[in-house]
Write an enzyme that holds these catalytic residues in place. Structure first.
Site, PDB file in Angstrom:
ATOM      1  N   SER A 139       0.873  -1.177   0.000  1.00  0.00           N
ATOM      2  CA  SER A 139       0.000   0.000   0.000  1.00  0.00           C
ATOM      3  C   SER A 139       0.907   1.222   0.000  1.00  0.00           C
ATOM      4  O   SER A 139       1.988   1.203   0.601  1.00  0.00           O
ATOM      5  CB  SER A 139      -0.865   0.031   1.263  1.00  0.00           C
ATOM      6  OG  SER A 139      -1.391   1.335   1.456  1.00  0.00           O
ATOM      7  N   TYR A 152      -2.135  -0.509  10.117  1.00  0.00           N
ATOM      8  CA  TYR A 152      -2.056  -0.833   8.687  1.00  0.00           C
ATOM      9  C   TYR A 152      -0.715  -0.350   8.116  1.00  0.00           C
ATOM     10  O   TYR A 152      -0.017  -1.097   7.421  1.00  0.00           O
ATOM     11  CB  TYR A 152      -3.224  -0.161   7.966  1.00  0.00           C
ATOM     12  CG  TYR A 152      -3.399  -0.585   6.533  1.00  0.00           C
ATOM     13  CD1 TYR A 152      -3.844  -1.860   6.230  1.00  0.00           C
ATOM     14  CD2 TYR A 152      -3.137   0.297   5.485  1.00  0.00           C
ATOM     15  CE1 TYR A 152      -4.031  -2.255   4.907  1.00  0.00           C
ATOM     16  CE2 TYR A 152      -3.324  -0.080   4.168  1.00  0.00           C
ATOM     17  CZ  TYR A 152      -3.770  -1.356   3.878  1.00  0.00           C
ATOM     18  OH  TYR A 152      -3.951  -1.741   2.578  1.00  0.00           O
TER      19      TYR A 152
HETATM   20  N1  LIG Z   1      -8.819  -1.249  -0.291  1.00  0.00           N
HETATM   21  C1  LIG Z   1      -7.795  -0.409  -0.330  1.00  0.00           C
HETATM   22  O1  LIG Z   1      -7.942   0.828  -0.213  1.00  0.00           O
HETATM   23  C2  LIG Z   1      -6.402  -0.945  -0.535  1.00  0.00           C
HETATM   24  C3  LIG Z   1      -5.378  -0.042  -0.883  1.00  0.00           C
HETATM   25  C4  LIG Z   1      -4.081  -0.516  -1.038  1.00  0.00           C
HETATM   26  C5  LIG Z   1      -3.798  -1.847  -0.853  1.00  0.00           C
HETATM   27  N2  LIG Z   1      -4.807  -2.703  -0.507  1.00  0.00           N
HETATM   28  C6  LIG Z   1      -4.455  -4.108  -0.274  1.00  0.00           C
HETATM   29  O2  LIG Z   1      -5.061  -4.915  -1.271  1.00  0.00           O
HETATM   30  C7  LIG Z   1      -5.376  -6.195  -0.718  1.00  0.00           C
HETATM   31  C8  LIG Z   1      -6.860  -6.499  -0.977  1.00  0.00           C
HETATM   32  O3  LIG Z   1      -7.624  -5.466  -0.381  1.00  0.00           O
HETATM   33  P1  LIG Z   1      -9.230  -5.402  -0.519  1.00  0.00           P
HETATM   34  O4  LIG Z   1      -9.614  -3.999  -0.233  1.00  0.00           O
HETATM   35  O5  LIG Z   1      -9.638  -6.041  -1.775  1.00  0.00           O
HETATM   36  O6  LIG Z   1      -9.639  -6.293   0.752  1.00  0.00           O
HETATM   37  P2  LIG Z   1     -10.926  -7.190   1.056  1.00  0.00           P
HETATM   38  O7  LIG Z   1     -12.004  -6.997   0.059  1.00  0.00           O
HETATM   39  O8  LIG Z   1     -11.243  -6.959   2.504  1.00  0.00           O
HETATM   40  O9  LIG Z   1     -10.333  -8.680   0.887  1.00  0.00           O
HETATM   41  C9  LIG Z   1      -9.481  -9.232   1.822  1.00  0.00           C
HETATM   42  C10 LIG Z   1      -9.229 -10.671   1.416  1.00  0.00           C
HETATM   43  O10 LIG Z   1      -8.315 -11.283   2.351  1.00  0.00           O
HETATM   44  C11 LIG Z   1      -8.841 -12.579   2.659  1.00  0.00           C
HETATM   45  N3  LIG Z   1      -8.393 -13.067   3.959  1.00  0.00           N
HETATM   46  C12 LIG Z   1      -8.561 -12.488   5.161  1.00  0.00           C
HETATM   47  N4  LIG Z   1      -8.035 -13.264   6.124  1.00  0.00           N
HETATM   48  C13 LIG Z   1      -7.533 -14.370   5.495  1.00  0.00           C
HETATM   49  C14 LIG Z   1      -6.872 -15.537   5.935  1.00  0.00           C
HETATM   50  N5  LIG Z   1      -6.565 -15.730   7.240  1.00  0.00           N
HETATM   51  N6  LIG Z   1      -6.507 -16.468   5.016  1.00  0.00           N
HETATM   52  C15 LIG Z   1      -6.801 -16.293   3.709  1.00  0.00           C
HETATM   53  N7  LIG Z   1      -7.397 -15.186   3.221  1.00  0.00           N
HETATM   54  C16 LIG Z   1      -7.777 -14.251   4.109  1.00  0.00           C
HETATM   55  C17 LIG Z   1     -10.350 -12.344   2.656  1.00  0.00           C
HETATM   56  O11 LIG Z   1     -11.051 -13.572   2.542  1.00  0.00           O
HETATM   57  P3  LIG Z   1     -11.749 -14.330   3.773  1.00  0.00           P
HETATM   58  O12 LIG Z   1     -11.956 -13.336   4.881  1.00  0.00           O
HETATM   59  O13 LIG Z   1     -13.016 -14.826   3.173  1.00  0.00           O
HETATM   60  O14 LIG Z   1     -10.788 -15.424   4.126  1.00  0.00           O
HETATM   61  C18 LIG Z   1     -10.498 -11.533   1.394  1.00  0.00           C
HETATM   62  O15 LIG Z   1     -10.470 -12.384   0.280  1.00  0.00           O
HETATM   63  C19 LIG Z   1      -4.999  -6.138   0.765  1.00  0.00           C
HETATM   64  O16 LIG Z   1      -3.704  -6.674   0.934  1.00  0.00           O
HETATM   65  C20 LIG Z   1      -4.982  -4.649   1.043  1.00  0.00           C
HETATM   66  O17 LIG Z   1      -4.160  -4.293   2.136  1.00  0.00           O
HETATM   67  C21 LIG Z   1      -6.106  -2.293  -0.364  1.00  0.00           C
END
Ligand SMILES: NC(=O)c1ccc[n+]([C@@H]2O[C@H](COP(=O)([O-])OP(=O)(O)OC[C@H]3O[C@@H](n4cnc5c(N)ncnc54)[C@H](OP(=O)(O)O)[C@@H]3O)[C@@H](O)[C@H]2O)c1
Length: 256
Positions: A139, A152
């Site tokens: 991020s 975070y």
């Molecule tokens: N959203 C933003 O603004 C943003 C910005 C920069 C970077 N990112 C990064 O991009 C990535 C995806 O973000 P997102 O916003 O798409 O998040 P999200 O929709 O909340 O998805 C998170 C994912 O992680 C999985 N997860 C959580 N705990 C887990 C575990 N113990 N084992 C396996 N899978 C697990 C969840 O599935 P289950 O809970 O069903 O297992 C889900 O598939 C993250 O690394 C985040 O930090 C996000």
């Protein structure tokens, strides 16, 4: 024109989530077979049932043995993993007057241990083949300390450092490393974040598109949007006597 990618098989962690689910769908619709990992859920099953090229391989990234077995099953059933896209992650709010230790520990575990557990599972077979591509979701907020972002930000700073180590150590092995650093994306992950403080928010579709339009070239870093990238990298590189007041001024101005 349909997108073209250099991988036949991609393994995606966090595949039931917003950004990685979108990446999985785009890769699959361009002909890439996707092994989709998250903990077992209806969302993961629905993702797999929407496209025959997406196969669900449920696993918990916090359980290294389970993850290793899962990677073994994927490679046994589908062939060598050419792209490992490591996106499982979470955000926990950080209130300096009531520090949520549990949230801090969970974020560090999922965002950092979850990544290294996945790398440890997939790297041996990539090294044995002298080829592979590991892409890690970081991020932009890992580049500079930011008020309210202690959990975070700290976890993503660790991911940025880890990706640098991997990149340097894997040079010459045939295994490429890409660090993906988006700014704010409109997903459930940051739903608890104050909307006034979310700058240049993009949709998950735009985020996935921006990642995939560059990932096939295997650059070390993909970061966007440029305004936020430049601000945070500049803040990182300035002397602290300048960067701390700059960030303080900036965050105060966002509160209106
Ligand atoms: N959203 C933003 O603004 C943003 C910005 C920069 C970077 N990112 C990064 O991009 C990535 C995806 O973000 P997102 O916003 O798409 O998040 P999200 O929709 O909340 O998805 C998170 C994912 O992680 C999985 N997860 C959580 N705990 C887990 C575990 N113990 N084992 C396996 N899978 C697990 C969840 O599935 P289950 O809970 O069903 O297992 C889900 O598939 C993250 O690394 C985040 O930090 C996000």
């Amino acid at each position: 024109m349909a997108e073209k990618f250099p991988w036949k098989l991609a393994w995606i962690t966090g595949a039931s989530g917003a950004i990685c689910g979108e990446v999985a769908r785009r890769l699959a619709s361009a002909g890439v077979t996707v092994a989709a990992t998250a903990r077992p859920s209806e969302k993961l099953a629905a993702l797999a049932s929407a496209d025959e090229r997406i196969k669900a391989f449920p696993a918990d990234v916090l359980k290294p043995d389970e993850l290793k077995d899962t990677v073994g099953r994927i490679e046994g059933e589908l062939g060598p993993i050419e792209l490992a896209f490591l996106g499982a992650g979470m955000y926990a709010p950080f209130d300096i007057r009531a520090i949520d230790l549990e949230g801090f520990r969970r974020s560090m575990a999922l965002n950092v241990d979850g990544v290294i557990n996945a790398v440890a599972s997939v790297l041996p077979s990539m090294l044995a083949r002298n080829s592979g591509h590991i892409a890690i979701m970081g991020s932009l907020f890992g580049y500079a300390g930011w008020p309210g972002n202690g959990s975070y930000g700290a976890s993503k700073a660790a991911v940025i450092n880890l990706a640098e180590s991997l990149k340097l150590e894997l040079e010459g092995t045939g295994v490429a490393v890409t660090l993906i650093n988006p700014g704010f994306v409109d997903t459930p992950l940051n739903a608890s974040y104050d909307p006034k403080k979310k700058l240049y928010v993009m949709s998950k579709e735009r985020c996935a598109r921006k990642i995939l339009e560059r990932l096939g070239r295997k650059p070390y870093e993909i970061a966007f949007p440029p305004q936020v990238e430049l601000f945070l990298k500049l803040a990182r590189s300035l002397p602290r006597a300048v960067s701390f007041p700059l960030i303080r001024w900036f965050t105060k101005s966002m509160q209106g």
